[in-house]
Design a protein around this motif. Structure first.
Motif, PDB file in Angstrom:
ATOM      1  N   CYS A  70       0.819  -1.220   0.000  1.00 33.06           N
ATOM      2  CA  CYS A  70       0.000   0.000   0.000  1.00 33.06           C
ATOM      3  C   CYS A  70       0.849   1.265   0.000  1.00 33.06           C
ATOM      4  O   CYS A  70       0.323   2.371  -0.154  1.00 33.06           O
ATOM      5  CB  CYS A  70      -0.921   0.023   1.221  1.00 33.06           C
ATOM      6  SG  CYS A  70      -2.337  -1.101   1.096  1.00 33.06           S
ATOM      7  N   CYS A  71       2.152   1.128   0.182  1.00 33.82           N
ATOM      8  CA  CYS A  71       3.024   2.301   0.280  1.00 33.82           C
ATOM      9  C   CYS A  71       3.203   2.970  -1.078  1.00 33.82           C
ATOM     10  O   CYS A  71       3.344   2.311  -2.106  1.00 33.82           O
ATOM     11  CB  CYS A  71       4.388   1.895   0.826  1.00 33.82           C
ATOM     12  SG  CYS A  71       4.328   1.341   2.546  1.00 33.82           S
ATOM     13  N   ASN A  72       3.212   4.289  -1.044  1.00 31.31           N
ATOM     14  CA  ASN A  72       3.409   5.083  -2.244  1.00 31.31           C
ATOM     15  C   ASN A  72       4.900   5.409  -2.366  1.00 31.31           C
ATOM     16  O   ASN A  72       5.438   6.171  -1.573  1.00 31.31           O
ATOM     17  CB  ASN A  72       2.587   6.367  -2.154  1.00 31.31           C
ATOM     18  CG  ASN A  72       2.702   7.224  -3.397  1.00 31.31           C
ATOM     19  OD1 ASN A  72       3.447   6.908  -4.321  1.00 31.31           O
ATOM     20  ND2 ASN A  72       1.962   8.321  -3.409  1.00 31.31           N
ATOM     21  N   PRO A  73       5.581   4.849  -3.364  1.00 31.61           N
ATOM     22  CA  PRO A  73       7.038   5.099  -3.474  1.00 31.61           C
ATOM     23  C   PRO A  73       7.374   6.537  -3.833  1.00 31.61           C
ATOM     24  O   PRO A  73       8.527   6.959  -3.686  1.00 31.61           O
ATOM     25  CB  PRO A  73       7.471   4.144  -4.595  1.00 31.61           C
ATOM     26  CG  PRO A  73       6.230   3.897  -5.398  1.00 31.61           C
ATOM     27  CD  PRO A  73       5.093   3.950  -4.420  1.00 31.61           C
ATOM     28  N   SER A  74       6.405   7.303  -4.274  1.00 33.19           N
ATOM     29  CA  SER A  74       6.659   8.702  -4.629  1.00 33.19           C
ATOM     30  C   SER A  74       6.690   9.615  -3.413  1.00 33.19           C
ATOM     31  O   SER A  74       7.078  10.784  -3.526  1.00 33.19           O
ATOM     32  CB  SER A  74       5.593   9.201  -5.606  1.00 33.19           C
ATOM     33  OG  SER A  74       5.609   8.439  -6.792  1.00 33.19           O
ATOM     34  N   SER A  75       6.311   9.100  -2.249  1.00 35.16           N
ATOM     35  CA  SER A  75       6.295   9.918  -1.041  1.00 35.16           C
ATOM     36  C   SER A  75       7.720  10.212  -0.568  1.00 35.16           C
ATOM     37  O   SER A  75       8.558   9.303  -0.520  1.00 35.16           O
ATOM     38  CB  SER A  75       5.521   9.205   0.069  1.00 35.16           C
ATOM     39  OG  SER A  75       5.598   9.929   1.276  1.00 35.16           O
ATOM     40  N   PRO A  76       8.032  11.455  -0.222  1.00 34.14           N
ATOM     41  CA  PRO A  76       9.397  11.778   0.245  1.00 34.14           C
ATOM     42  C   PRO A  76       9.678  11.220   1.631  1.00 34.14           C
ATOM     43  O   PRO A  76      10.842  11.105   2.027  1.00 34.14           O
ATOM     44  CB  PRO A  76       9.404  13.308   0.254  1.00 34.14           C
ATOM     45  CG  PRO A  76       7.971  13.698   0.439  1.00 34.14           C
ATOM     46  CD  PRO A  76       7.170  12.652  -0.267  1.00 34.14           C
ATOM     47  N   ARG A  77       8.636  10.862   2.359  1.00 36.05           N
ATOM     48  CA  ARG A  77       8.794  10.366   3.718  1.00 36.05           C
ATOM     49  C   ARG A  77       8.843   8.835   3.705  1.00 36.05           C
ATOM     50  O   ARG A  77       8.174   8.197   2.898  1.00 36.05           O
ATOM     51  CB  ARG A  77       7.628  10.835   4.567  1.00 36.05           C
ATOM     52  CG  ARG A  77       7.685  10.380   6.002  1.00 36.05           C
ATOM     53  CD  ARG A  77       6.635  11.082   6.816  1.00 36.05           C
ATOM     54  NE  ARG A  77       6.758  10.799   8.231  1.00 36.05           N
ATOM     55  CZ  ARG A  77       6.248  11.539   9.193  1.00 36.05           C
ATOM     56  NH1 ARG A  77       5.533  12.623   8.878  1.00 36.05           N
ATOM     57  NH2 ARG A  77       6.417  11.252  10.463  1.00 36.05           N
TER      58      ARG A  77
END
Length: 364
Positions: free
Chosen positions: A213-220
């Motif tokens: 479910c993680c978004n790889p585009s997130s900076p965090r």
């Protein structure tokens, strides 16, 4: 009175036959296109069959495949007929076949229209199938050591990564099920035991989601656990801050994906239906024009072609009269409330005849 009557010379009849021969071969190609689109949709549905409940979702691809095959056969035959119609002598071989062919082709073009409309009405059935299928897939996500379910974890993870979605309706769906297998829980941990005891069904529920479910585009760095606990993470507020996981549910993502495919297929099928209908109209004109040429006996002269020999009103009246006459023929006349099967039989009146009677002697 004929409907949309057109006068044809021999040159126009020959050109019409040649054009229709070419268009029928184009229609064969359109049949191949319909078959290919149905096969493509069937394969796409088959790819996600593991997250779909058993239903009638294959009705549309099956319809398109069937119509595509029939289109190739019918239009191949139509091309042969139109090619022979350029010669009046060859047309006589097809004279009795052409009208049934036109009727069958009309029914076939109606099936194309039905298939095109089904592409737009399938959304509700597909949505229900996806909802039930994804619900069960997420429910059995943890069962990696059970035969028949061990593949579901990989299927769901690849689905969430590929379609950038999380859960069935959204990421909160993972909060309501135990998606971590018991074999990976430390039963000696007090925290684990307390969480199991706190649930009435004895399930290990957490406010977390799988890694997919993680978004790889997130900076965090991805926050998978304690998503609703602001104090567990630095500079974090789940109510105001955009989460670093996918927010859209997989049901919505898949539904949008399949809807876009079916909308494109539906538009293509509608164009093919209009094209097939125009070819059918041309074949009808050719059939009636050639039929009238043979009736007139002048193969080089002009002839009339039409869509309907009589108007719609006249055709309706004619059929109604036939039905009425059939009803009258089946009526049984009654006389004095008694059925007499011979009531309509003409009786012959016989005159009086003098019959000589002999007295019979009485016994003494």
């Amino acid at each position: 009175m004929a409907v949309l009557k057109v006068k044809f010379t021999k040159t126009k009849r020959d050109k019409l036959a040649q054009i229709l021969w070419i268009l029928n071969w184009v229609s064969v190609v359109s049949g191949i296109i319909l078959f290919s689109l149905g096969l493509f949709l069937k394969i796409e549905i088959k790819k996600r069959n593991e997250v779909m409940a058993k239903g009638d979702v294959n009705s549309v691809p099956n319809m398109l495949i069937s119509v595509g095959v029939i289109a190739c056969i019918i239009n191949f035959l139509g091309g042969k007929i139109c090619y022979d119609c350029s010669d009046a002598n060859k047309f006589s071989r097809w004279k009795l076949v052409m009208l049934p062919y036109i009727v069958c082709t009309f029914c076939f073009t109606f099936c194309i229209l039905v298939g095109a409309l089904m592409c737009y009405t399938m959304r509700n059935e597909l949505e229900e199938s996806l909802y039930l299928g994804l619900r069960d897939a997420i429910k059995f996500y943890k069962d990696t050591d059970i035969p028949g379910r061990c593949f579901l974890k990989k299927t769901v993870d690849m689905l969430q990564i590929g379609f950038q979605c999380c859960g069935n309706n959204g990421f909160r769906d993972w909060f309501e099920i135990q998606w971590v297998s018991a074999r990976y829980l430390n039963m000696a941990s007090k925290e684990v035991l307390d969480r199991l005891k706190s649930n009435i069904d004895g399930k290990f529920l957490v406010d977390g989601v799988p890694f997919s479910c993680c978004n790889p585009s997130s900076p965090r760095p991805c926050i998978q656990y304690q998503l609703t606990n602001n104090s567990a993470h630095y500079n974090y507020d789940f109510l105001t801050e955009e989460l670093n996981i996918w927010v859209k549910g997989c049901r919505e993502a898949l539904l949008d994906y399949y809807t876009a495919i079916m909308r494109s297929i539906g538009i293509t099928a509608l164009f093919i239906w209009l094209f097939e209908l125009s070819v059918l109209i041309g074949v009808r004109y050719l059939q009636t024009a050639m039929k009238n040429v043979l009736l007139l006996g002048d193969l080089e002269g002009e002839s009339d072609g039409w869509l309907l020999e009589n108007s719609f009103v006249e055709a309706a009246k004619y059929n109604i009269n036939i039905i009425k006459n059939l009803g009258k023929a089946n009526q049984i006349s009654t006389v004095s409330g008694m059925n007499d099967p011979n009531i309509d039989v003409q009786n012959t009146k016989c005159g009086k005849t003098n019959v000589t009677t002999k007295s019979i002697p009485a016994a003494s």
